[in-house]
Design a protein around this motif. Sequence first.
Motif, PDB file in Angstrom:
ATOM      1  N   LEU A   1      -2.629  -0.994   4.645  1.00 15.56           N
ATOM      2  CA  LEU A   1      -1.371  -0.683   5.322  1.00 15.56           C
ATOM      3  C   LEU A   1      -1.168   0.876   5.511  1.00 15.56           C
ATOM      4  N   GLY A   2      -1.789   1.690   4.862  1.00 10.55           N
ATOM      5  CA  GLY A   2      -1.717   3.161   4.834  1.00 10.55           C
ATOM      6  C   GLY A   2      -0.276   3.561   4.549  1.00 10.55           C
ATOM      7  N   LEU A   3       0.313   3.182   3.339  1.00 11.47           N
ATOM      8  CA  LEU A   3       1.550   3.343   3.005  1.00 11.47           C
ATOM      9  C   LEU A   3       1.687   4.641   2.356  1.00 11.47           C
ATOM     10  N   THR A   4       0.877   4.888   1.352  1.00 14.86           N
ATOM     11  CA  THR A   4       0.844   6.241   0.862  1.00 14.86           C
ATOM     12  C   THR A   4       0.371   7.386   1.875  1.00 14.86           C
ATOM     13  N   ALA A   5      -0.373   7.333   2.740  1.00 15.97           N
ATOM     14  CA  ALA A   5      -0.365   8.096   3.924  1.00 15.97           C
ATOM     15  C   ALA A   5       0.851   8.383   4.687  1.00 15.97           C
ATOM     16  N   SER A   6       1.400   7.260   4.790  1.00 15.04           N
ATOM     17  CA  SER A   6       2.600   7.560   5.782  1.00 15.04           C
ATOM     18  C   SER A   6       3.612   8.240   4.888  1.00 15.04           C
ATOM     19  N   LEU A   7       3.648   8.010   3.539  1.00 18.47           N
ATOM     20  CA  LEU A   7       4.540   8.726   2.833  1.00 18.47           C
ATOM     21  C   LEU A   7       4.338  10.248   2.532  1.00 18.47           C
ATOM     22  N   ARG A   8       3.195  10.477   2.688  1.00 16.67           N
ATOM     23  CA  ARG A   8       3.087  12.013   2.741  1.00 16.67           C
ATOM     24  C   ARG A   8       3.246  12.647   4.248  1.00 16.67           C
ATOM     25  N   GLY A   9       3.072  11.856   5.012  1.00 16.83           N
ATOM     26  CA  GLY A   9       3.736  12.516   6.410  1.00 16.83           C
ATOM     27  C   GLY A   9       5.041  12.637   6.536  1.00 16.83           C
ATOM     28  N   ILE A  10       5.817  11.481   5.867  1.00 18.04           N
ATOM     29  CA  ILE A  10       7.316  11.772   5.891  1.00 18.04           C
ATOM     30  C   ILE A  10       7.856  12.691   4.896  1.00 18.04           C
ATOM     31  N   LYS A  11       6.934  13.124   3.936  1.00 13.82           N
ATOM     32  CA  LYS A  11       7.239  14.108   2.937  1.00 13.82           C
ATOM     33  C   LYS A  11       7.310  15.521   3.803  1.00 13.82           C
ATOM     34  N   ASN A  12       6.092  15.814   4.586  1.00 17.36           N
ATOM     35  CA  ASN A  12       6.077  16.806   5.375  1.00 17.36           C
ATOM     36  C   ASN A  12       7.391  17.119   6.334  1.00 17.36           C
TER      37      ASN A  12
END
Length: 849
Positions: free
Chosen positions: A454-465
């Motif tokens: 689902l790409g949840l961790t990658a999505s979180l890092r994008g939101i963090k930026n």
Amino acid sequence: MRYIQKIWIMVMILLILVMKSYAIDIDIISPEKDITNETQIKLISTIVSTSNLVDCNYSVDQETHSINCSTTSYVLNTTLNLSQEGRHFIQICARDESNQTSCEQKEIEIDYTAPSIVLVNPSNGEEINEKEVKLEVVTDEESKCRYSDNPENFESMDAMDTLNNLLHKTLLVGLEEGEYNYYVKCRDRAGNIVSITTNFIVNLPPEVSVYIEEETPKKDDTYILKAGTYTIVLEASEPIKTASLYYQFNDESAKHVINLISTEDKKKWKGYLIISKGTQNKAGSFYYSVKDYDDLSSSGSETMFLVDTIPPDMVDSFGYNYENNTVVLKWHHPYQDEVEKYRLYKKDKPGVGYTDLLSEIESDTYEDVNIEEGETYYYRVSAVDAAGNEGTLSQELKVVIPVKEEEKPRLDPEVEKRLNDTKRDINLLLLDIENTITELDSKDGEEADMISILGLTASLRGIKNKVNSLKNQLGAIDASMDKSEAMNRLSNIEKSIETYKAAIPKTLEIISKKSWIQGGVEQEPLIVEKYMLVKKKTKEGYNDYLSRVKQLEDEVIINGEAWKVRVIYLDGKEKEYIVIEKNVDYREFTGKEDIVEYIPKTLSTSSDGIIFKTTPKIIEKDPIVYWDYGSITGRITYYLEGSDLGEVLNTKTLVMPVIEEDNSITGAAVTENTGIIRTIWDNIIMITGIIAILGLVAYYYFYIRPSSPLIDQQQGEITTMIEPSNSQDLSLKIKTYNNLLRHYNTVRKTSDPLLRNNALLLANRLKALYTEIMLELKLREAEMAARNKDIATLSYLLDDIEELYDRAKSIGASQELIYRANKELHTFKRFIVENDPFTTRMGGYKNGV
């Protein structure tokens, strides 16, 4: 001899040419099927001749009816009343003026008797002690079976996996305690349907959790304990009769028993754990054993803990800077990895102690804005480890706040307050993101796989930026900015924060899972047609290519797994996803095949709503998509929003063999002369084929049949496969099982203790008979797979046979059957070793032989 053969061949060619020039063509259009449950059959046929017809008739089961036909073509359209079950023979004959005669025949079977379900598992009233169970039925004739927990029509129910068209099964997972009713319907080849209902009771062993009642630091689900007394709680999912608990350190063999006292509801049991200051750093685990009032036991290891009684060292440097009316305090600890947080103490006079706590901080920096000009403040700081042990206070730091010489421009008070609130919200949001990333990264097994797909961790890092970008935007708001503009910017930043909160996944949980092996593909003609339209020019026609696809489908094994996953977001909202993974197993892959995936509209109305791990090519957005084999190496992964996990069984995967492109001239370039030449060439090919067939028949008759035992051996194997020597024994066992089951269902409800004891004996006998019947069926399937050299099917069957063999030994089944099963198991394993070129498929069989 050769001269006679040449003359015979020439005579046959002349006869074929003569017959072709005076041919009568009879085509039976209806009935199309060779078996039906209808008694009124529509008979439609066309009769075409090169000369006028003079005599036509049709017969049904040797009863002949004349037809008045006097032209070169005739259409027969009539209705046959065939009320008797069984096979019926239809023949249509015609004769023309040249006295040429032709007949066409068709055989049809009438079957309006529904199939019988001779065996069902689990049986009515059976108690299950696991969260999953195999639902299995055995029919007395070839059938397709479906199941549901509601009485529905046949097509609306979920399909069961079918083995040899007699044994039908599916795996029910995620069962909770309670009574279950399942409805099973089976339909034979003629369309007759039989239904049956089975109910069973799920009674699970108690589920147990062990935890510490007091609020205690944890890291990765592991308690970190300092010296002290802790209340240990053992909590079960249901009242339990007995419970025991002990803990053990990893470097000790001694077991430390914790005495437990139960609460009123018998679900919670409490005891005490005492950690002394002299206990050095250790790691330990709790071990429990419980038994409920149904005498179901549960035991295991639950919670780990670390003991840490040594406080951290004192910080080795402590200083400050003063800027913008803020005291920026900074310190350093020699072993920062051992420190969980810091405690900062403050006082307006010397002598700062442990009672003057200002704040707890996780970093080594603190900004103190609660100060006044001209005042003097004193600070000390201490380190605290993960267990809560606090180290010695640092040296006291004295800070004198200077008096401002001139007033600098300040933000509007309303803007400043809102700016600080927004800055705090951003910092909290960044902290939530970091905690969520840590939480997701700590997952393992299937949950970790779902998070990756689902790409949840990658999505979180994008939101963090993006959130860090908002932080930079806050820094651009200063006193030189107009108030309305500053408030407008803050409003936009606040809206962005709320948007990001809604996109941050807090946690993920797997609700349910399905595993299956793909059976037949009813949509096969449609999929092939759409695929060939995309490929455009081909040398093959549709029917030829469809035939190749059907042949390849029998050689491909497609294993599917699907998960229903719920993602809970930071704002409290939830979304459910369906994640699908399929493995396409085919030994003869060249790497040039295409793999087509058909997804029903009940899952997604368009391919735009599906996220694929590897981007496919679109055949139709309905959706039908495909990949070249090299891009996915036989593994398909995709997900979509949805909640109906049962619909994944309607997804279908097809392997498409290589299509050769047609580079020949088409259209107007094909002349009439070309058509004549092709007709002649077709006739030559047809005559050559007939001659070859006749030659093979003659070769068989004169050279093979009299002297080769091969045919007799194969015929014997086929007869054995259709009518096994012990088929009567198996049939008798099935009849005995049904009679015992009816008797058991009668006596198990009585209050007579003697009869209830008989019911227990009957239940044990039923389990033994069921195991013997299933073992017999599996052995027959394995024999058929071995004859066909179907190594993949044989490998899967051996797992079931070994499980049934172990069960048969434990319940005292027939010794003859146990001996035969053991012998055939070794034979099949050796057969796989000798015939399977792929050693990875073998698993442990090579070592076991």
